[in-house]
Design an enzyme around this catalytic site. Structure first.
Site, PDB file in Angstrom:
ATOM      1  CE  LYS A 218      -3.902  -2.643   2.193  1.00  0.00           C
ATOM      2  NZ  LYS A 218      -4.720  -2.619   3.273  1.00  0.00           N
TER       3      LYS A 218
ATOM      4  CD  GLN B  22      -3.504  -4.465   6.470  1.00  0.00           C
ATOM      5  OE1 GLN B  22      -3.724  -3.478   5.969  1.00  0.00           O
ATOM      6  NE2 GLN B  22      -3.735  -5.685   5.811  1.00  0.00           N
TER       7      GLN B  22
ATOM      8  CG  ASP C  81     -10.037  -0.572   5.077  1.00  0.00           C
ATOM      9  OD1 ASP C  81      -9.597  -0.912   3.874  1.00  0.00           O
ATOM     10  OD2 ASP C  81      -9.285  -0.801   6.043  1.00  0.00           O
TER      11      ASP C  81
HETATM   12  N1  GUN Z   1      -6.628  -7.333   5.743  1.00  0.00           N
HETATM   13  C1  GUN Z   1      -6.922  -7.675   4.583  1.00  0.00           C
HETATM   14  N2  GUN Z   1      -7.308  -6.931   3.684  1.00  0.00           N
HETATM   15  C2  GUN Z   1      -7.607  -5.924   4.341  1.00  0.00           C
HETATM   16  C3  GUN Z   1      -8.280  -4.544   3.754  1.00  0.00           C
HETATM   17  O1  GUN Z   1      -8.821  -4.579   2.744  1.00  0.00           O
HETATM   18  N3  GUN Z   1      -8.179  -3.579   4.763  1.00  0.00           N
HETATM   19  C4  GUN Z   1      -7.666  -3.770   6.053  1.00  0.00           C
HETATM   20  N4  GUN Z   1      -7.818  -2.579   6.562  1.00  0.00           N
HETATM   21  N5  GUN Z   1      -7.214  -4.794   6.392  1.00  0.00           N
HETATM   22  C5  GUN Z   1      -7.034  -5.888   5.636  1.00  0.00           C
END
Ligand code: GUN
Length: 286
Positions: free
Chosen positions: A54, A98, A121
């Site tokens: 990211k 996350q 998100d």
């Molecule tokens: N863990 C796995 N996929 C995601 C996601 O799209 N967002 C977040 N915050 N954690 C994740």
């Protein structure tokens, strides 16, 4: 013949579009560059990889970021304090925590503490509820990535039978809602299958579109699908030798009409969609 749905290629196009919008609507008007906050707790190796990817994406696109990396032993109240800081920081347009969280943390409490206006998100109930009610909201990045990839390849969703495997809040649940909505990226007849579904093949064999987000390497086999099905693989697993998806690629390839590769399918789409949401947050906030 199976055609691969190239997430890398489309992600590149979208990356360029986002950079162009940032230039035209933000930099040329002397406005502040969009900023994504990331909170990571602990040392889960997959989470660290996701977060690094990211960050790489932010750098590629020209979005600013800040990373708060907390130790495994961080107390829930300390995490809540960091979330409050992100909520209040005027330079942070949007942020994510996350997942998965450490076991001693309450997932619902954490989600509820995020300001819905910064919830890029799309996991906060305000955004999730709006999404279910066809209102404008942040939409979870993976689901948005799947719909955008299907649209790019002009794959019709309306009137088709879609089977989703896995009901996670991150992928299965949101995509099931989106594909059944009454609009041009919906109108599908959707079955959401999960770990308690009896005889899953009964459903998958009838499906026009199958979305596999179950977290088990090679779960969907060629014998479980009908010829010509469209198969979207959301899984990603690493073993010593290679990267695998939730789809058994070699038995599905040749039988499906379209298939997403792993890597290079949904992964890059998810990353750019998060940054598209961050841009949306920045434009909403100014
Ligand atoms: N863990 C796995 N996929 C995601 C996601 O799209 N967002 C977040 N915050 N954690 C994740």
């Amino acid at each position: 013949m199976t055609k691969l749905l190239d997430g890398n290629l489309l992600a590149k196009e979208i990356r360029n579009e986002i950079s162009k919008i940032i230039k035209e609507k933000i930099l040329n008007k002397n406005k502040r560059i969009p900023h994504l906050g990331i909170i990571l707790i602990g040392n889960n190796s997959s989470s660290i990889t996701y977060v690094n990817n990211k960050i790489k994406e932010c750098k590629n696109i020209g979005i600013e970021y800040s990373l708060i990396h907390l130790s495994v032993n961080t107390l829930e109240k300390e995490l809540l304090k960091e979330i409050k800081k992100m909520n209040q920081n005027p330079y942070v347009d949007g942020f994510i925590v996350q997942f998965p969280l450490e076991k001693h943390m309450n997932h619902d409490k954490i989600i509820l503490s995020i300001n819905p206006k910064k919830d890029v998100d799309g996991f906060h109930p305000e955004n999730f509820g709006k999404m279910a009610l066809d209102m404008k909201s942040f939409v979870p990045a993976t689901a948005l990535g799947i719909l955008t990839l299907l649209k790019k390849y002009k794959i019709q969703i309306s009137g088709k039978y879609t089977v989703i495997i896995g009901r996670s809040r991150i992928v299965g649940r949101p995509i099931s809602i989106l594909m059944s909505r009454k609009n041009d990226t919906g109108n599908s007849t959707v079955t959401l299958t999960h770990s308690k579904t009896i005889n899953i093949e009964y459903y998958t064999k009838q499906a026009d579109i199958i979305i596999v987000a179950v977290g088990i390497p090679g779960f969907l086999k060629g014998k479980m699908i009908k010829t010509g099905a469209i198969v979207i693989d959301v899984g990603i697993h690493k073993n010593e030798k290679k990267i695998l998806g939730d789809v058994d690629f070699y038995s599905v390839y040749g039988k499906a009409s379209y298939l997403t590769p792993v890597p290079g399918g949904i992964g890059p789409m998810t990353r750019v969609m998060l940054l598209k949401n961050t841009l949306m947050a920045a434009l909403n906030n100014r």
